[in-house]
Design a protein around this motif. Structure first.
Motif, PDB file in Angstrom:
ATOM      1  N   ILE A 205       0.849  -1.198   0.000  1.00 36.87           N
ATOM      2  CA  ILE A 205       0.000   0.000   0.000  1.00 36.87           C
ATOM      3  C   ILE A 205       0.884   1.248   0.000  1.00 36.87           C
ATOM      4  O   ILE A 205       1.677   1.451   0.921  1.00 36.87           O
ATOM      5  CB  ILE A 205      -0.919   0.011   1.242  1.00 36.87           C
ATOM      6  CG1 ILE A 205      -1.769  -1.266   1.275  1.00 36.87           C
ATOM      7  CG2 ILE A 205      -1.806   1.249   1.236  1.00 36.87           C
ATOM      8  CD1 ILE A 205      -2.434  -1.504   2.616  1.00 36.87           C
ATOM      9  N   PRO A 206       0.787   2.105  -1.007  1.00 38.67           N
ATOM     10  CA  PRO A 206       1.596   3.337  -1.038  1.00 38.67           C
ATOM     11  C   PRO A 206       1.316   4.208   0.179  1.00 38.67           C
ATOM     12  O   PRO A 206       0.180   4.262   0.671  1.00 38.67           O
ATOM     13  CB  PRO A 206       1.141   4.026  -2.328  1.00 38.67           C
ATOM     14  CG  PRO A 206       0.558   2.933  -3.162  1.00 38.67           C
ATOM     15  CD  PRO A 206      -0.060   1.970  -2.191  1.00 38.67           C
ATOM     16  N   GLU A 207       2.337   4.884   0.641  1.00 36.70           N
ATOM     17  CA  GLU A 207       2.187   5.739   1.825  1.00 36.70           C
ATOM     18  C   GLU A 207       1.066   6.753   1.638  1.00 36.70           C
ATOM     19  O   GLU A 207       0.288   7.013   2.566  1.00 36.70           O
ATOM     20  CB  GLU A 207       3.517   6.453   2.100  1.00 36.70           C
ATOM     21  CG  GLU A 207       3.492   7.385   3.295  1.00 36.70           C
ATOM     22  CD  GLU A 207       3.303   6.684   4.627  1.00 36.70           C
ATOM     23  OE1 GLU A 207       2.844   7.322   5.592  1.00 36.70           O
ATOM     24  OE2 GLU A 207       3.630   5.480   4.703  1.00 36.70           O
ATOM     25  N   ALA A 208       0.951   7.305   0.459  1.00 37.27           N
ATOM     26  CA  ALA A 208      -0.063   8.336   0.215  1.00 37.27           C
ATOM     27  C   ALA A 208      -1.484   7.784   0.284  1.00 37.27           C
ATOM     28  O   ALA A 208      -2.438   8.547   0.454  1.00 37.27           O
ATOM     29  CB  ALA A 208       0.177   8.975  -1.156  1.00 37.27           C
ATOM     30  N   ASP A 209      -1.626   6.469   0.151  1.00 36.64           N
ATOM     31  CA  ASP A 209      -2.957   5.850   0.149  1.00 36.64           C
ATOM     32  C   ASP A 209      -3.349   5.275   1.504  1.00 36.64           C
ATOM     33  O   ASP A 209      -4.448   4.725   1.641  1.00 36.64           O
ATOM     34  CB  ASP A 209      -3.015   4.733  -0.896  1.00 36.64           C
ATOM     35  CG  ASP A 209      -2.867   5.259  -2.315  1.00 36.64           C
ATOM     36  OD1 ASP A 209      -3.138   6.457  -2.531  1.00 36.64           O
ATOM     37  OD2 ASP A 209      -2.475   4.467  -3.196  1.00 36.64           O
ATOM     38  N   VAL A 239      -1.802  -3.426   9.473  1.00 36.82           N
ATOM     39  CA  VAL A 239      -2.665  -3.559   8.292  1.00 36.82           C
ATOM     40  C   VAL A 239      -2.622  -2.317   7.402  1.00 36.82           C
ATOM     41  O   VAL A 239      -3.434  -2.173   6.494  1.00 36.82           O
ATOM     42  CB  VAL A 239      -4.131  -3.886   8.696  1.00 36.82           C
ATOM     43  CG1 VAL A 239      -4.211  -5.232   9.365  1.00 36.82           C
ATOM     44  CG2 VAL A 239      -4.725  -2.784   9.574  1.00 36.82           C
ATOM     45  N   GLY A 240      -1.669  -1.423   7.672  1.00 33.14           N
ATOM     46  CA  GLY A 240      -1.482  -0.277   6.805  1.00 33.14           C
ATOM     47  C   GLY A 240      -2.273   0.953   7.164  1.00 33.14           C
ATOM     48  O   GLY A 240      -2.373   1.892   6.369  1.00 33.14           O
ATOM     49  N   ALA A 323     -11.600  -4.349   5.732  1.00 28.07           N
ATOM     50  CA  ALA A 323     -12.399  -3.127   5.780  1.00 28.07           C
ATOM     51  C   ALA A 323     -11.619  -1.927   5.221  1.00 28.07           C
ATOM     52  O   ALA A 323     -12.178  -1.101   4.493  1.00 28.07           O
ATOM     53  CB  ALA A 323     -12.831  -2.842   7.214  1.00 28.07           C
ATOM     54  N   LEU A 324     -10.332  -1.851   5.549  1.00 34.28           N
ATOM     55  CA  LEU A 324      -9.516  -0.716   5.093  1.00 34.28           C
ATOM     56  C   LEU A 324      -9.205  -0.789   3.599  1.00 34.28           C
ATOM     57  O   LEU A 324      -9.371   0.190   2.873  1.00 34.28           O
ATOM     58  CB  LEU A 324      -8.203  -0.675   5.884  1.00 34.28           C
ATOM     59  CG  LEU A 324      -8.232  -0.074   7.281  1.00 34.28           C
ATOM     60  CD1 LEU A 324      -6.888  -0.315   7.984  1.00 34.28           C
ATOM     61  CD2 LEU A 324      -8.539   1.416   7.227  1.00 34.28           C
ATOM     62  N   TYR A 325      -8.724  -1.941   3.177  1.00 32.41           N
ATOM     63  CA  TYR A 325      -8.232  -2.105   1.802  1.00 32.41           C
ATOM     64  C   TYR A 325      -8.742  -3.421   1.216  1.00 32.41           C
ATOM     65  O   TYR A 325      -8.017  -4.402   1.114  1.00 32.41           O
ATOM     66  CB  TYR A 325      -6.702  -2.082   1.776  1.00 32.41           C
ATOM     67  CG  TYR A 325      -6.080  -0.942   2.543  1.00 32.41           C
ATOM     68  CD1 TYR A 325      -6.125   0.364   2.059  1.00 32.41           C
ATOM     69  CD2 TYR A 325      -5.447  -1.163   3.772  1.00 32.41           C
ATOM     70  CE1 TYR A 325      -5.570   1.415   2.769  1.00 32.41           C
ATOM     71  CE2 TYR A 325      -4.884  -0.126   4.484  1.00 32.41           C
ATOM     72  CZ  TYR A 325      -4.954   1.161   3.987  1.00 32.41           C
ATOM     73  OH  TYR A 325      -4.393   2.207   4.701  1.00 32.41           O
ATOM     74  N   ASP A 327      -9.292  -4.439  -1.693  1.00 33.99           N
ATOM     75  CA  ASP A 327      -8.590  -4.957  -2.870  1.00 33.99           C
ATOM     76  C   ASP A 327      -7.257  -5.607  -2.517  1.00 33.99           C
ATOM     77  O   ASP A 327      -6.741  -6.413  -3.295  1.00 33.99           O
ATOM     78  CB  ASP A 327      -8.338  -3.810  -3.872  1.00 33.99           C
ATOM     79  CG  ASP A 327      -9.617  -3.278  -4.474  1.00 33.99           C
ATOM     80  OD1 ASP A 327     -10.616  -4.016  -4.452  1.00 33.99           O
ATOM     81  OD2 ASP A 327      -9.614  -2.143  -4.956  1.00 33.99           O
ATOM     82  N   VAL A 328      -6.712  -5.242  -1.357  1.00 33.56           N
ATOM     83  CA  VAL A 328      -5.419  -5.794  -0.923  1.00 33.56           C
ATOM     84  C   VAL A 328      -5.620  -7.016  -0.053  1.00 33.56           C
ATOM     85  O   VAL A 328      -4.958  -8.051  -0.230  1.00 33.56           O
ATOM     86  CB  VAL A 328      -4.609  -4.719  -0.164  1.00 33.56           C
ATOM     87  CG1 VAL A 328      -3.305  -5.330   0.389  1.00 33.56           C
ATOM     88  CG2 VAL A 328      -4.304  -3.542  -1.054  1.00 33.56           C
ATOM     89  N   PHE A 329      -6.543  -6.927   0.893  1.00 37.07           N
ATOM     90  CA  PHE A 329      -6.803  -8.022   1.817  1.00 37.07           C
ATOM     91  C   PHE A 329      -8.041  -8.788   1.353  1.00 37.07           C
ATOM     92  O   PHE A 329      -9.136  -8.616   1.881  1.00 37.07           O
ATOM     93  CB  PHE A 329      -7.007  -7.499   3.233  1.00 37.07           C
ATOM     94  CG  PHE A 329      -5.772  -6.901   3.842  1.00 37.07           C
ATOM     95  CD1 PHE A 329      -4.888  -7.691   4.558  1.00 37.07           C
ATOM     96  CD2 PHE A 329      -5.477  -5.552   3.685  1.00 37.07           C
ATOM     97  CE1 PHE A 329      -3.737  -7.161   5.115  1.00 37.07           C
ATOM     98  CE2 PHE A 329      -4.335  -5.009   4.249  1.00 37.07           C
ATOM     99  CZ  PHE A 329      -3.462  -5.816   4.964  1.00 37.07           C
ATOM    100  N   THR A 330      -7.865  -9.583   0.333  1.00 34.04           N
ATOM    101  CA  THR A 330      -8.991 -10.349  -0.201  1.00 34.04           C
ATOM    102  C   THR A 330      -9.392 -11.415   0.781  1.00 34.04           C
ATOM    103  O   THR A 330      -8.563 -11.988   1.495  1.00 34.04           O
ATOM    104  CB  THR A 330      -8.617 -10.988  -1.536  1.00 34.04           C
ATOM    105  OG1 THR A 330      -7.429 -11.769  -1.351  1.00 34.04           O
ATOM    106  CG2 THR A 330      -8.379  -9.939  -2.589  1.00 34.04           C
ATOM    107  N   LYS A 331     -10.671 -11.752   0.806  1.00 36.89           N
ATOM    108  CA  LYS A 331     -11.189 -12.756   1.728  1.00 36.89           C
ATOM    109  C   LYS A 331     -10.798 -14.151   1.263  1.00 36.89           C
ATOM    110  O   LYS A 331     -10.618 -14.384   0.079  1.00 36.89           O
ATOM    111  CB  LYS A 331     -12.720 -12.644   1.823  1.00 36.89           C
ATOM    112  CG  LYS A 331     -13.156 -11.346   2.469  1.00 36.89           C
ATOM    113  CD  LYS A 331     -14.649 -11.310   2.661  1.00 36.89           C
ATOM    114  CE  LYS A 331     -15.089 -10.024   3.339  1.00 36.89           C
ATOM    115  NZ  LYS A 331     -16.551  -9.965   3.550  1.00 36.89           N
TER     116      LYS A 331
END
Length: 331
Positions: A205-209, A239-240, A323-325, A327-331
């Protein structure tokens, strides 16, 4: 005051966990590196050999003598009780605190004791090999278990984990007390693997995101949350996320105005003693312009796995990440 606030928090966590009915420093500028550091540093705690030395001091630093054989235990904190069960020691537990027997259905028929005011006479009559307690039972320095110690019953104190590294060490210690060193090593190894997987996903996850987070532990009118130097703050970072209360340390009493001013992107709550904690937050007066409220980014996080610091924090971490991301933390 600090001790009183700590007690209020711990009571809130214990009471909300009991109602759940389920078993299951400021953040670094680069959360992914911080999260990896936590996992790698903690790995050392999982390197205990099956024939590890018998402990002579508990996690609070108190000296104790462990019986040659431990076959019966009383567990006086749900986080400890869960770890005992995960170690395969359910049949060793002859009694527990009332929160444990409420939270864990398979222990519902066991004798139960109040964490704050245990019936030491009844407890002593059970002659357990070991009694394991958390810092909550010792909060006021009154030494409620001293009569049992005077009877020769082994008593060990495990302060509530402050960090994820403490969780590893507590698991290792509990395993050594009940003769389950290899099982504790396995739990820690599995935990490290899963935390490393979570950290690796967050690293993308990019810092800006990265989103800012407010984590509610107790709701209005007495809001309670977490600052830096707590395991829950580490979880947000892992979790970013960026904890909006990380400019303060420890467990915090906060106001609705504090939270609105912090303007979090996302709000988490593990409050489960209300019919609709998420709905209440979405309708909180004065928060109409808070980003999380505008975007309806308010989520319930499993109470048990987020409020009891042990190996089960993984479930809460996965929910937070999804919940946060999503697209990154797929179930």
């Amino acid at each position: 005051m600090k001790k009183l606030l700590s007690l209020v928090l711990t009571l809130a966590l214990a009471l909300s966990a009991a109602g759940c009915g389920s078993t299951s420093s400021a953040p670094a500028s680069e959360p992914d590196e911080s999260a990896s550091s936590v996992s790698s540093e903690s790995a050392s705690a999982s390197e205990s050999a099956p024939d590890a030395a018998v402990p002579s001091k508990d996690r609070a630093g108190n000296e104790f003598t462990l019986p040659e054989s431990v076959s019966t235990v009383i567990s006086m904190a749900p986080s400890i009780t869960q770890t005992l069960i995960d170690l395969g020691c359910k049949d060793m537990i002859v009694a527990a605190d009332t929160n444990s027997t409420t939270l864990i259905p398979e222990l519902a028929e066991l004798p139960a004791f109040d964490m704050m005011a245990p019936d030491v006479e009844k407890m002593g009559a059970m002659t357990p090999d070991v009694i394991l307690v958390s810092s909550l039972s010792m909060w006021d320095g009154s030494a409620p278990f001293k009569p049992l110690q005077d009877m020769g019953i082994t008593f060990v104190e495990i302060p509530t984990s402050a960090t994820i590294d403490d969780i590893y060490k507590d698991i290792e210690f509990i395993g050594s007390v009940v003769g389950k060193n290899a099982e504790a090593e396995k739990i820690n190894a599995d935990l490290k693997t899963r935390l490393d997987e979570i950290s690796a996903k967050a690293a993308a996850i990019p810092e800006a995101d990265r989103k800012t987070v407010y984590f509610e532990i107790a709701s209005a009118p007495s809001f309670y949350s977490t600052g830096a130097d707590t395991y829950l703050d580490e979880m947000i970072t892992m979790v970013g996320g960026k904890n909006v209360m990380a400019d303060q340390n420890g467990w915090l009493s906060v106001t609705a105005e504090n939270i609105a001013a912090a303007n979090p992107d996302v709000i988490f709550t593990n409050t489960n003693y209300l019919p609709d904690a998420v709905g209440d937050l979405l309708e909180q007066a004065g928060w109409e312009e808070v980003t999380a409220i505008v975007n309806k980014d308010v989520y319930y996080i499993d109470n048990t796995s987020s409020s009891l610091p042990n190996e089960n924090i993984v479930l809460a971490l996965e929910q937070m990440g999804q919940a946060l991301y999503p697209d990154v933390f797929t179930k």
